[in-house]
Structures are given as C-alpha cells and as structure tokens.
Motif scaffolding. Structure first.
Motif, PDB file in Angstrom:
ATOM      1  N   GLY A 167       0.878  -1.562   0.220  1.00  0.00           N
ATOM      2  CA  GLY A 167      -0.478   0.009   0.342  1.00  0.00           C
ATOM      3  C   GLY A 167       0.920   1.206   0.122  1.00  0.00           C
ATOM      4  N   ARG A 168       1.942   1.624   0.288  1.00  0.00           N
ATOM      5  CA  ARG A 168       2.802   2.372   0.713  1.00  0.00           C
ATOM      6  C   ARG A 168       3.460   2.706  -0.514  1.00  0.00           C
ATOM      7  NH1 ARG A 168       2.344   5.025   5.114  1.00  0.00           N
ATOM      8  NH2 ARG A 168       2.759   6.433   3.704  1.00  0.00           N
ATOM      9  N   ALA A 169       3.675   4.054  -1.278  1.00  0.00           N
ATOM     10  CA  ALA A 169       4.417   4.636  -1.945  1.00  0.00           C
ATOM     11  C   ALA A 169       5.543   5.104  -2.073  1.00  0.00           C
ATOM     12  CB  ALA A 169       3.226   5.824  -2.867  1.00  0.00           C
ATOM     13  N   ILE A 170       6.605   5.390  -2.590  1.00  0.00           N
ATOM     14  CA  ILE A 170       8.197   5.732  -2.045  1.00  0.00           C
ATOM     15  C   ILE A 170       8.235   7.870  -2.274  1.00  0.00           C
ATOM     16  CG2 ILE A 170      10.169   5.261  -3.029  1.00  0.00           C
ATOM     17  CD1 ILE A 170       8.925   2.393  -4.180  1.00  0.00           C
ATOM     18  N   PRO A 171       8.459   7.854  -1.610  1.00  0.00           N
ATOM     19  CA  PRO A 171       9.173   8.848  -1.387  1.00  0.00           C
ATOM     20  C   PRO A 171      10.180   9.168  -3.188  1.00  0.00           C
ATOM     21  CG  PRO A 171       9.492   8.520   0.569  1.00  0.00           C
ATOM     22  CD  PRO A 171       9.495   7.244  -0.204  1.00  0.00           C
ATOM     23  N   LEU A 172       9.921  10.239  -3.443  1.00  0.00           N
ATOM     24  CA  LEU A 172      10.466  10.280  -4.521  1.00  0.00           C
ATOM     25  C   LEU A 172      12.179  10.304  -4.240  1.00  0.00           C
ATOM     26  CD1 LEU A 172       9.780  10.699  -7.576  1.00  0.00           C
ATOM     27  CD2 LEU A 172       9.871  13.508  -7.556  1.00  0.00           C
ATOM     28  N   GLU A 173      12.398  10.972  -3.659  1.00  0.00           N
ATOM     29  CA  GLU A 173      13.438  11.454  -3.277  1.00  0.00           C
ATOM     30  C   GLU A 173      14.653  10.132  -2.621  1.00  0.00           C
ATOM     31  OE1 GLU A 173      12.114  12.141   0.543  1.00  0.00           O
ATOM     32  OE2 GLU A 173      11.465  12.701  -1.390  1.00  0.00           O
ATOM     33  N   GLN A 174      13.695   9.062  -2.654  1.00  0.00           N
ATOM     34  CA  GLN A 174      14.552   7.263  -2.843  1.00  0.00           C
ATOM     35  C   GLN A 174      14.672   7.110  -4.302  1.00  0.00           C
ATOM     36  OE1 GLN A 174      13.081   4.692  -0.256  1.00  0.00           O
ATOM     37  NE2 GLN A 174      12.338   6.798   1.500  1.00  0.00           N
ATOM     38  N   ILE A 175      14.136   7.172  -5.284  1.00  0.00           N
ATOM     39  CA  ILE A 175      13.909   6.812  -5.916  1.00  0.00           C
ATOM     40  C   ILE A 175      15.390   7.421  -7.234  1.00  0.00           C
ATOM     41  CG2 ILE A 175      12.556   6.354  -8.219  1.00  0.00           C
ATOM     42  CD1 ILE A 175      10.025   6.036  -6.877  1.00  0.00           C
ATOM     43  N   GLU A 176      15.072   8.873  -6.502  1.00  0.00           N
ATOM     44  CA  GLU A 176      16.256   9.133  -7.438  1.00  0.00           C
ATOM     45  C   GLU A 176      17.209   9.058  -6.695  1.00  0.00           C
ATOM     46  OE1 GLU A 176      17.554  14.000  -8.158  1.00  0.00           O
ATOM     47  OE2 GLU A 176      15.499  13.362  -7.030  1.00  0.00           O
ATOM     48  N   ALA A 177      18.089   8.234  -6.147  1.00  0.00           N
ATOM     49  CA  ALA A 177      18.825   7.730  -4.844  1.00  0.00           C
ATOM     50  C   ALA A 177      19.462   6.977  -4.784  1.00  0.00           C
ATOM     51  CB  ALA A 177      18.756   8.300  -3.178  1.00  0.00           C
ATOM     52  N   LEU A 178      18.209   5.858  -5.425  1.00  0.00           N
ATOM     53  CA  LEU A 178      18.368   4.830  -6.346  1.00  0.00           C
ATOM     54  C   LEU A 178      19.589   4.857  -7.747  1.00  0.00           C
ATOM     55  CD1 LEU A 178      19.162   1.717  -5.862  1.00  0.00           C
ATOM     56  CD2 LEU A 178      16.545   1.883  -6.834  1.00  0.00           C
ATOM     57  N   LEU A 179      18.331   5.552  -8.259  1.00  0.00           N
ATOM     58  CA  LEU A 179      18.880   5.747  -9.777  1.00  0.00           C
ATOM     59  C   LEU A 179      20.278   6.190  -9.575  1.00  0.00           C
ATOM     60  CD1 LEU A 179      15.275   7.385 -11.276  1.00  0.00           C
ATOM     61  CD2 LEU A 179      16.486   5.133 -11.889  1.00  0.00           C
ATOM     62  N   THR A 180      20.935   7.527  -9.261  1.00  0.00           N
ATOM     63  CA  THR A 180      21.458   8.541  -8.907  1.00  0.00           C
ATOM     64  C   THR A 180      23.206   7.099  -8.452  1.00  0.00           C
ATOM     65  OG1 THR A 180      20.967  10.543  -8.654  1.00  0.00           O
ATOM     66  CG2 THR A 180      23.500   9.711  -8.439  1.00  0.00           C
ATOM     67  N   ARG A 181      22.530   6.530  -8.378  1.00  0.00           N
ATOM     68  CA  ARG A 181      23.303   5.085  -7.063  1.00  0.00           C
ATOM     69  C   ARG A 181      24.021   4.271  -8.494  1.00  0.00           C
ATOM     70  NH1 ARG A 181      21.870   2.867  -1.391  1.00  0.00           N
ATOM     71  NH2 ARG A 181      23.636   2.011  -1.929  1.00  0.00           N
ATOM     72  N   LEU A 182      22.772   3.873  -9.814  1.00  0.00           N
ATOM     73  CA  LEU A 182      23.210   2.595 -10.043  1.00  0.00           C
ATOM     74  C   LEU A 182      23.394   2.996 -11.428  1.00  0.00           C
ATOM     75  CD1 LEU A 182      19.535   0.794  -9.512  1.00  0.00           C
ATOM     76  CD2 LEU A 182      21.720   0.074  -8.823  1.00  0.00           C
ATOM     77  N   GLU A 183      23.495   4.371 -11.459  1.00  0.00           N
ATOM     78  CA  GLU A 183      24.996   5.353 -12.684  1.00  0.00           C
ATOM     79  C   GLU A 183      24.038   4.309 -14.211  1.00  0.00           C
ATOM     80  OE1 GLU A 183      28.821   4.692 -11.153  1.00  0.00           O
ATOM     81  OE2 GLU A 183      29.224   6.788 -10.382  1.00  0.00           O
ATOM     82  N   GLY A 184      23.245   4.029 -14.021  1.00  0.00           N
ATOM     83  CA  GLY A 184      22.436   3.352 -15.352  1.00  0.00           C
ATOM     84  C   GLY A 184      22.979   2.070 -15.685  1.00  0.00           C
ATOM     85  N   ARG A 185      22.964   1.385 -14.925  1.00  0.00           N
ATOM     86  CA  ARG A 185      24.119   0.308 -14.392  1.00  0.00           C
ATOM     87  C   ARG A 185      22.522  -1.221 -14.623  1.00  0.00           C
ATOM     88  NH1 ARG A 185      29.193  -0.699 -10.961  1.00  0.00           N
ATOM     89  NH2 ARG A 185      30.026   1.463 -11.275  1.00  0.00           N
ATOM     90  N   ALA A 186      20.991   0.055 -14.961  1.00  0.00           N
ATOM     91  CA  ALA A 186      20.268  -0.992 -14.853  1.00  0.00           C
ATOM     92  C   ALA A 186      18.907   0.028 -15.039  1.00  0.00           C
ATOM     93  CB  ALA A 186      19.983  -1.744 -13.238  1.00  0.00           C
TER      94      ALA A 186
END
Length: 365
Positions: A167-186
């Motif tokens: 039921g819970r949505a993921i805060p946008l900053e957490q999604i942004e942080a994950l995208l930044t950390r993965l550096e386009g690897r996935a």
C-alpha cells in the motif's frame, strides 16, 4: 541526464534486439487508399458489428488514444508505448533486456507477482530484496537493492509505488537516490498502477534527468477500465521503439481504444476525480473503523485503493466475509503476510458490509 550516467540506455537491451525491426504489419505501412486489399481482411462486416469497423485490423498504437494518454501523463508521444495493461509492459521489458539463462531482475516481495512470473518465463534470475516492515509500513531496502544490482549485475529493478499489496508509495527522493547510485547500470521500472490515489509525486518528474527510468501506468484502476486492458510504459524513445518491435502486431483492439478515448474525455476525467476523492475518504474511514475491531492486529496505512490488514485469525475473517458475500484477496501465501488480507476500497455501502461482517464474527467469537 545525471552526471553519473555514462551508459546509453540501449546498452541495457539484449544485443540481438538492438537492431531488431519486428514484424511489419499491413497497418504499419504509411499508405492511403479507399479500397483496402492489403491485409486479407473480410470485405464485409460481421452481422453483429453495427459500426462495420471491427473487420479491419486495428492501428497498432491508436493515434487518438496515444495523444490522449500523452496528455494525461504529461509526456511526449514518442516516450509512450500502449499495451495490454501493465502486465504486457512488464513482460516486454523482461524479454527485451534479459538474455535467457544469463540476466537477472530485482523485485521487492511481498509485491505484485507478475515481475517474478515474467522473469521465469524468460529464464531470467529473480533476485529478491524484501520490503522492510517498519512503524510506517512496508518500505523498500534501497541500499539492498543497489547492492544486489551492482554485485549481481541485474538488468532490471521493479519498484511498485504505491506497492501492491502493502500500500505505501515510495518517496521520490528514494527513487532518485537509487537511480543516481546505479549510474545507469540497470533500468529502474516504477510501477504506478495506483498512482492516482497517492499524494506522492510521480516518478515521471524524474524522466528527463534519468534515461534509465521507465514508468508504468494503467487505466485499469482509477479510470475503471480494467477489462479494456489499456496500460502504458513511458520511457526513453529509443527503448520504446525496441519494445514496440517485440510487441505483438495488433495489441489494442479498436473497441477498447475507442472506449478508452471516451473514458479520458474532460467529463469522464472529472467523474474519475470525484470517485478518487470518494475512495480517499472511504479509505480513511475504513482504516479507522478496522483498526478498533477485535481480532484485527494491524491496518497498514495506504496510498492506494486498498488496505492491507493483519488478523488474529485471518481464516476466520476471510470466511466471515465470504459468508456475507464479500470477496477479498487472501495474502497469506505471500512472504511476511501469513496473517493478512487485502481489502479493496468499495462504495460506502460495500465498505459498510465489510465492517458489518467482521463485527458480526467478532461478536460471535
């Protein structure tokens, strides 16, 4: 694009599909005429077809619907692929990116089961990074997801936001942080099937900065068009082109496309907004009422059109609801949810029946 992103999004696609053109149907040819004899269709309409339009194969990506959906979600038409619900988009993404027997996806159980099903059908490894059940509800383990991708070289991450069934949505900053950390690897895929019911901003707001982000939306939930099977994936246009090449020739039946266009009219959208407001009000009322019922262990806060509820005796609660004619989703086979049921928010009258049935079984106990 984020400064850390070094890879072309197409590098994540299976090498054998990067130049794949797919099947070229009769409707993909840019030609005109008034006598259409190029697709081996019937020259006569079926007797039951009052519109005389169903004898023709449909536009693979119906123009009017494409325009309406791009306007609804605030994206370019080139960024959008229409498919048979979000399910088809999930399947296309796994097939297009994962080499069978070699690549992997990351999912976050307990979560929507189609991610794992599509991985199995493609013989892609499934890496599970379980949600963490905390005081605020279930939340993704962002550090664990990043580590799984980097250590096991996963091609896809599926994030369900708001999450089904938790039921819970993921805060946008957490999604942004994950995208930044993965550096386009996935490729990070955010499934927003329940986005209309959430106050959390859509991940679509990150699309211009992160090419390795795809967002799934659907007309099945808030727009009440589940049987029409209209869903979209919004992604980098070159990735959309690859997914279209992997898609069946005629994915969207003409009657479904016409119904969806009508369902996205100004008047229809206004009604949808009113109904979403009713769902939000009823969600709060039902959550409060369930929380004080005997036999209820926990009612999770929700950003979707359902509530996840833990019971002292989930079997008894499930049977009591069935006896009252109310069908809910049994979640007891899902990881971490062996005492839980998922209850969709209905009309005020339907929600009253839920409470009456559970109250009756509590008194009987």
């Amino acid at each position: 694009m984020s400064a850390g992103l070094k890879r072309d999004v197409l590098e994540l696609v299976r090498p054998d599909l990067r130049g794949f053109g797919g099947y070229k149907s009769a409707r993909t040819e840019d030609i005109s005429g008034d006598v259409w004899l190029n697709a081996n269709e019937s020259a006569w309409a079926n007797p039951a077809d009052a519109s005389a339009s169903v004898r023709r194969y449909p536009d693979p990506q119906p123009a009017a619907l494409r325009t309406a959906l791009a306007g609804l979600y605030g994206c370019a038409e080139s960024e959008l692929l229409i498919g048979r619900g979000s399910d088809e988009a999930i399947d296309l993404l796994v097939r297009a990116l994962c080499v069978a027997g070699q690549d992997a996806i990351v999912a976050t159980p307990p979560v929507f089961g189609m991610y794992a099903v599509s991985a199995r059908l493609q013989d892609a490894r499934l890496i599970s990074v379980p949600l963490i059940d905390g005081d605020a509800g279930f939340a993704p383990d962002i550090d664990g997801i990043a580590a799984a991708v980097l250590e096991q070289r996963a091609k896809l991450v599926f994030l369900c936001s708001p999450a089904n069934p938790t039921g819970r949505a993921i805060p946008l900053e957490q999604i942004e942080a994950l995208l930044t950390r993965l550096e386009g690897r996935a490729l990070v895929v955010v499934d927003e099937a329940y986005g209309e019911f959430s106050a959390v901003d859509s991940a679509l707001t990150l699309r211009s900065r992160f090419p390795e982000l795809a967002v799934l939306r659907t007309l099945s939930k808030a727009h009440a068009l589940a049987a029409a099977r209209i869903g979209v994936v919004i992604a980098e246009p070159r990735l959309v082109a690859v997914l279209r090449a992997c898609q069946a020739p005629y994915p969207i039946p003409t009657p479904c496309a016409e119904l969806a266009v009508a369902g996205l009219s100004t008047a229809a959208l206004a009604t949808t907004q009113q109904r979403v407001a009713t769902v939000l009000s009823e969600r709060a009322r039902l959550q409060a009422a369930l929380s004080v019922l005997p036999g209820v262990r926990r009612v999770y806060a929700s950003d979707a059109n359902f509530l996840l509820v833990r019971f002292v005796d989930a079997e008894r609660a499930f049977r009591a609801l069935l006896a009252a004619g109310v069908v809910v989703r049994d979640q007891r086979a899902a990881p971490q949810l062996d005492d839980a049921l998922r209850i969709t928010i209905g009309t005020p009258e339907q929600n009253a029946r839920v409470l009456a049935a559970l109250n009756a079984q509590a008194v009987a106990a």
